[in-house]
Design a protein around this motif. Structure first.
Motif, mmCIF file in Angstrom:
data_model
loop_
_atom_site.group_PDB
_atom_site.id
_atom_site.type_symbol
_atom_site.label_atom_id
_atom_site.label_comp_id
_atom_site.label_asym_id
_atom_site.label_seq_id
_atom_site.Cartn_x
_atom_site.Cartn_y
_atom_site.Cartn_z
ATOM 1 N N SER A 97 0.830 -1.153 -0.029
ATOM 2 C CA SER A 97 0.006 -0.048 0.064
ATOM 3 C C SER A 97 0.846 1.307 0.095
ATOM 4 O O SER A 97 0.524 2.331 -0.676
ATOM 5 N N ASN B 281 7.441 -1.891 2.427
ATOM 6 C CA ASN B 281 8.003 -2.517 3.622
ATOM 7 C C ASN B 281 7.274 -3.765 3.808
ATOM 8 O O ASN B 281 7.607 -4.354 5.202
ATOM 9 N N SER C 109 6.448 -7.797 2.101
ATOM 10 C CA SER C 109 6.748 -8.736 0.868
ATOM 11 C C SER C 109 5.565 -9.912 0.915
ATOM 12 O O SER C 109 5.218 -10.422 2.138
ATOM 13 N N SER D 190 4.425 3.621 6.915
ATOM 14 C CA SER D 190 4.219 2.312 6.936
ATOM 15 C C SER D 190 3.112 1.798 6.065
ATOM 16 O O SER D 190 2.149 2.425 5.709
ATOM 17 N N THR D 191 3.188 0.559 6.053
ATOM 18 C CA THR D 191 2.229 -0.255 4.974
ATOM 19 C C THR D 191 0.784 -0.525 6.224
ATOM 20 O O THR D 191 0.780 -0.798 7.172
ATOM 21 N N ILE D 192 -0.394 -0.455 5.296
ATOM 22 C CA ILE D 192 -1.613 -0.898 5.678
ATOM 23 C C ILE D 192 -1.993 -2.400 5.460
ATOM 24 O O ILE D 192 -2.139 -2.286 4.292
ATOM 25 N N ILE D 193 -2.270 -3.144 6.428
ATOM 26 C CA ILE D 193 -2.801 -4.513 6.074
ATOM 27 C C ILE D 193 -4.275 -4.677 6.409
ATOM 28 O O ILE D 193 -4.262 -4.467 7.863
ATOM 29 N N ASN E 52 4.895 -13.003 10.183
ATOM 30 C CA ASN E 52 3.879 -13.202 9.022
ATOM 31 C C ASN E 52 2.385 -12.784 9.286
ATOM 32 O O ASN E 52 1.854 -13.530 10.296
ATOM 33 N N HIS F 295 -6.300 -16.443 0.766
ATOM 34 C CA HIS F 295 -5.800 -15.767 1.620
ATOM 35 C C HIS F 295 -4.287 -15.496 1.313
ATOM 36 O O HIS F 295 -3.583 -16.274 0.694
ATOM 37 N N GLU F 296 -3.732 -14.173 1.868
ATOM 38 C CA GLU F 296 -2.676 -13.947 1.496
ATOM 39 C C GLU F 296 -1.786 -13.776 2.592
ATOM 40 O O GLU F 296 -2.178 -13.034 3.501
ATOM 41 N N THR F 297 -0.341 -14.181 2.727
ATOM 42 C CA THR F 297 0.435 -13.953 3.909
ATOM 43 C C THR F 297 1.476 -13.053 3.348
ATOM 44 O O THR F 297 2.316 -13.298 2.277
ATOM 45 N N VAL F 298 1.761 -12.010 4.204
ATOM 46 C CA VAL F 298 2.808 -11.142 3.952
ATOM 47 C C VAL F 298 3.741 -11.131 5.038
ATOM 48 O O VAL F 298 3.352 -11.305 6.109
ATOM 49 N N SER F 299 5.076 -10.668 4.692
ATOM 50 C CA SER F 299 5.919 -10.567 5.642
ATOM 51 C C SER F 299 6.356 -9.228 5.906
ATOM 52 O O SER F 299 6.540 -8.586 4.912
ATOM 53 N N LEU F 300 6.280 -8.728 7.162
ATOM 54 C CA LEU F 300 6.728 -7.265 7.517
ATOM 55 C C LEU F 300 8.206 -7.116 7.645
ATOM 56 O O LEU F 300 8.951 -7.702 8.379
ATOM 57 N N ASN F 301 8.644 -5.830 6.958
ATOM 58 C CA ASN F 301 9.988 -5.658 7.347
ATOM 59 C C ASN F 301 10.047 -4.311 8.009
ATOM 60 O O ASN F 301 11.039 -3.613 7.930
ATOM 61 N N GLY F 302 9.114 -4.029 8.833
ATOM 62 C CA GLY F 302 8.970 -2.781 9.463
ATOM 63 C C GLY F 302 7.749 -2.525 10.121
ATOM 64 O O GLY F 302 6.890 -3.436 9.902
ATOM 65 N N PRO F 303 7.621 -1.433 10.938
ATOM 66 C CA PRO F 303 6.519 -1.294 11.507
ATOM 67 C C PRO F 303 5.198 -1.122 10.439
ATOM 68 O O PRO F 303 5.491 -0.524 9.384
#
Ligand SMILES: Cc1cc2nc3c(=O)[nH]c(=O)nc-3n(C[C@H](O)[C@H](O)[C@H](O)COP(=O)(O)OP(=O)(O)OC[C@H]3O[C@@H](n4cnc5c(N)ncnc54)[C@H](O)[C@@H]3O)c2cc1C
Ligand SMILES: Nc1ncnc2c1ncn2[C@@H]1O[C@H](COP(=O)(O)O)[C@@H](O)[C@H]1O
Lengths: 247, 311
Positions: free
Chosen positions: A93, A209, A211, B108-111, B121, B132-140
């Motif tokens: 996003s 940030n 993936s 930062s990103t919104i999920i 994850n 279903h999508e699983t994303v991995s966070l590299n930050g807040p």
């Protein structure tokens, strides 16, 4: 002349089956369409121009396959069509919204319409996110609008009823269904759109940030119990009480 | 140090129960989350929030802007007190809009609609629940938490409360509130929903659904075919792809075939009951309990049984 911008996104047909191949959604076979709520956003943008004048640009961020929905928008009567070219694949996003916001300001947008949620992400993040990036107000899930020269009056469903909200431009509005059925293209529009040029907008690529680790089909529910005949209603009521504990 | 921040769901200074589920979700990311309780007079909601087990501390955030919903002003107020770190809130429509803004303001990103958290994850549904999508966070990040997925945290806690006052500028103005035509519960608010489709035959027959809804404290929903066919059935009742996404404990579909776009709005309901005269209708493949019968036969019995059971 108001600069009216409408954000549209190409998404898999809502009827499409989403196949998972090697842990990722395989979209190679899906039919692509304009996200359903974006059709309402387009309709609202065109009505805005008809009400007070202006110039309507439809903007998308995506690979070349997305030119199709821009041409479809052109056939409906938007003045300009523009695309931020990005390769096929996942963008989070933060990168999507940063790039869209930059393009919106370089195009001189004064009002931005978009869908209340895209049919692929179901997120509803882009409108408010772009607004925050630009420092603009936003109003979400709008079902009706009265257009003024520098302000709008919006109807928004809320849990208490309908709120009538006023906002001054510039602003971002996310559109729900409500402003009437989106118009369909006529033959003349379709012919004109064939020759239309898509403006490619250059913006700096913004990294995100997050993936993607993978996709999966939702876990199968255990098969349910089926009963033939209304005499079994009482059995189901008992199951709802004793097995499911929901009543 | 990066903190875990929870933004409580508060409506008219009343704490929503979904907040206790967000606490549980937050605790899977780290200990002692900070819980922010916004309101024009947030004190009693903050006292209640302080009892949620595992919460480190509570900030009662007083700002007059919380009298009407304006995502820009709310974001400004909350951003000024929320330290860096992951921020979690509810996936109500207000929650999602606000969270999207907060994410940008925090770079930062919104999920949205998170249903599972495992380390860094994060899993959420996409394509209307078809994957279903699983994303991995590299930050807040900022996340909104689907309701009815995480357990509610217990209420034996006693976190300390601090008071903060801010004054943020509203960027939109509420001109008028047009009250709902009826006092009926909205589908997006309800824990039990009974919905009717084209199979109901006429809008008048929805009265049968209303009287059952009254017994159950349920909301009445509808398929798009019902909304499009009958003027009396407003779009606000529509469940599905181009209607509302709902996630109740119990969803009863009556005379609804179960088209993929309808399923998109309700397939994650905890329990699904289908009443349909056609045993091959797709809705039965998703129902926990299916009754193959016409509604004319089934609904009077259902109403009577519920009457006996619930009074
Ligand atoms: C882009 C797009 C978006 C859409 N969005 C939505 C959406 O948000 N929500 C939505 O619901 N649909 C949506 N649709 C429409 C969807 O595809 C279906 O057309 C719709 O859900 C069908 O509604 P229905 O089940 O009420 O009607 P039908 O499919 O006509 O089904 C009626 C059912 O009633 C049963 N029946 C008939 N008589 C009786 C009786 N006496 N007793 C018991 N059962 C009976 C029949 O066996 C049948 O299964 C969308 C479609 C598109 C293309
Ligand atoms: N890549 C994109 N290009 C253009 N518009 C977009 C894009 N992604 C989202 N939008 C717009 O933002 C709306 C909400 O998207 P989302 O936040 O993903 O639910 C969509 O309905 C579009 O109007």
């Amino acid at each position: 002349m108001v600069e009216i911008l409408v954000l549209i996104k190409q998404v898999p047909d809502t009827n499409a089956r989403i196949e998972i191949k090697d842990g990722k959604a395989d979209l190679s076979m899906v039919k692509w369409i304009t996200s359903p709520y974006d059709e309402y956003a387009l309709e609202v943008a065109l009505q805005h121009k008809e009400a007070v004048g202006g110039n309507v640009t439809a903007l998308t961020l995506g690979p070349a396959r997305c030119d199709k929905i821009l041409k479809d928008a052109k056939a409906l009567g938007v003045d300009n069509i523009a695309r931020i070219d990005v390769p096929e694949g996942y963008l989070d996003s933060f990168s999507v919204q940063s790039m869209l916001a930059e393009a919106c300001s370089s195009l001189g947008a004064e009002i931005i319409y978009c869908g209340k949620a895209a049919a692929d992400t179901n997120a509803g993040s882009t409108g408010p996110g772009v607004a925050e990036k630009l420092g603009w107000p936003s109003v979400a899930n709008i079902t009706n609008i009265i257009f003024g020269d520098s302000s709008l009056e919006l109807m928004q469903p809320s849990f208490e009823g309908q709120a009538k909200i006023g906002v001054n431009l510039p602003a971002v509005i996310t559109c729900d269904k409500g402003m009437g059925e989106p118009r369909r293209a006529n033959v003349k529009g379709i012919m004109m759109a064939k020759r239309a040029n898509v403006d490619l907008i250059g913006v700096e690529t913004v990294g995100g940030n997050t993936s993607v680790v993978g996709h999966a089909s939702p876990p199968d529910k255990p098969p349910g119990k089926s009963f033939d005949g209304s005499e079994h209603v009482s059995t189901v009521v008992k199951l709802l009480r004793d097995e499911a504990n929901v009543i | 140090m990066s903190e875990i921040i929870i933004l409580a769901e508060v409506i008219n200074n009343t704490l929503k129960e979904s907040t206790a589920e967000i606490v549980t979700a937050a605790l899977s990311l780290g200990e002692n989350p900070i819980l922010i309780v916004p309101g024009t007079s947030p004190d009693s909601a903050a006292s209640m929030a302080a009892t949620y087990e595992g919460v480190g501390s509570v900030i009662a955030l007083q700002d007059d802007c919380f009298s009407t919903f304006d995502s820009a002003a709310w974001c400004e107020a909350i951003a000024s007190v929320a330290p860096p770190g992951h921020l979690l809130t509810s996936s109500s429509s207000m929650g999602k809009e606000l969270a999207a803004r907060l994410a940008v303001s925090r770079n930062s990103t919104i999920i949205q609609d998170v249903i599972k958290i495992e380390g860094s994850n994060i899993t959420h549904p996409i394509y209307s629940g078809k994957a279903h999508e699983t994303v991995s966070l590299n930050g807040p990040s900022v996340m909104t938490i689907r309701s009815n997925v995480f357990k509610q945290s217990g209420n034996g806690g006693s976190a300390s409360i601090s008071n903060v006052n801010t004054s943020s500028n509203l960027r939109t103005s509420l001109k008028e509130m047009v009250a709902k035509a009826s006092e009926r519960l909205d589908v997006s608010e309800a824990d039990i929903i009974i919905s009717g489709g084209r199979g109901m035959g006429s809008p008048n027959n929805f009265d049968k659904l209303y009287s059952i809804a009254d017994k159950l404290g349920a909301a009445v929903g509808a398929s798009r075919a019902a909304v499009d066919t009958w003027e009396e059935i407003p779009h606000s009742m529509q469940v599905g792809q181009t209607g509302k996404t709902v996630n109740p404990s119990l969803y009863i579909a009556v005379g609804i075939s179960g088209a993929i776009q309808h399923l998109a709005g309700m397939r994650t309901s905890k329990y699904i009951v289908a009443i349909n005269k056609d045993g091959t209708a797709p809705i039965f493949r998703h129902a926990d309990y299916g009754i193959i019968a016409t509604w004319e036969e089934a609904l009077p019995i259902l109403e009577q049984e519920l009457g006996t059971l619930l009074g």
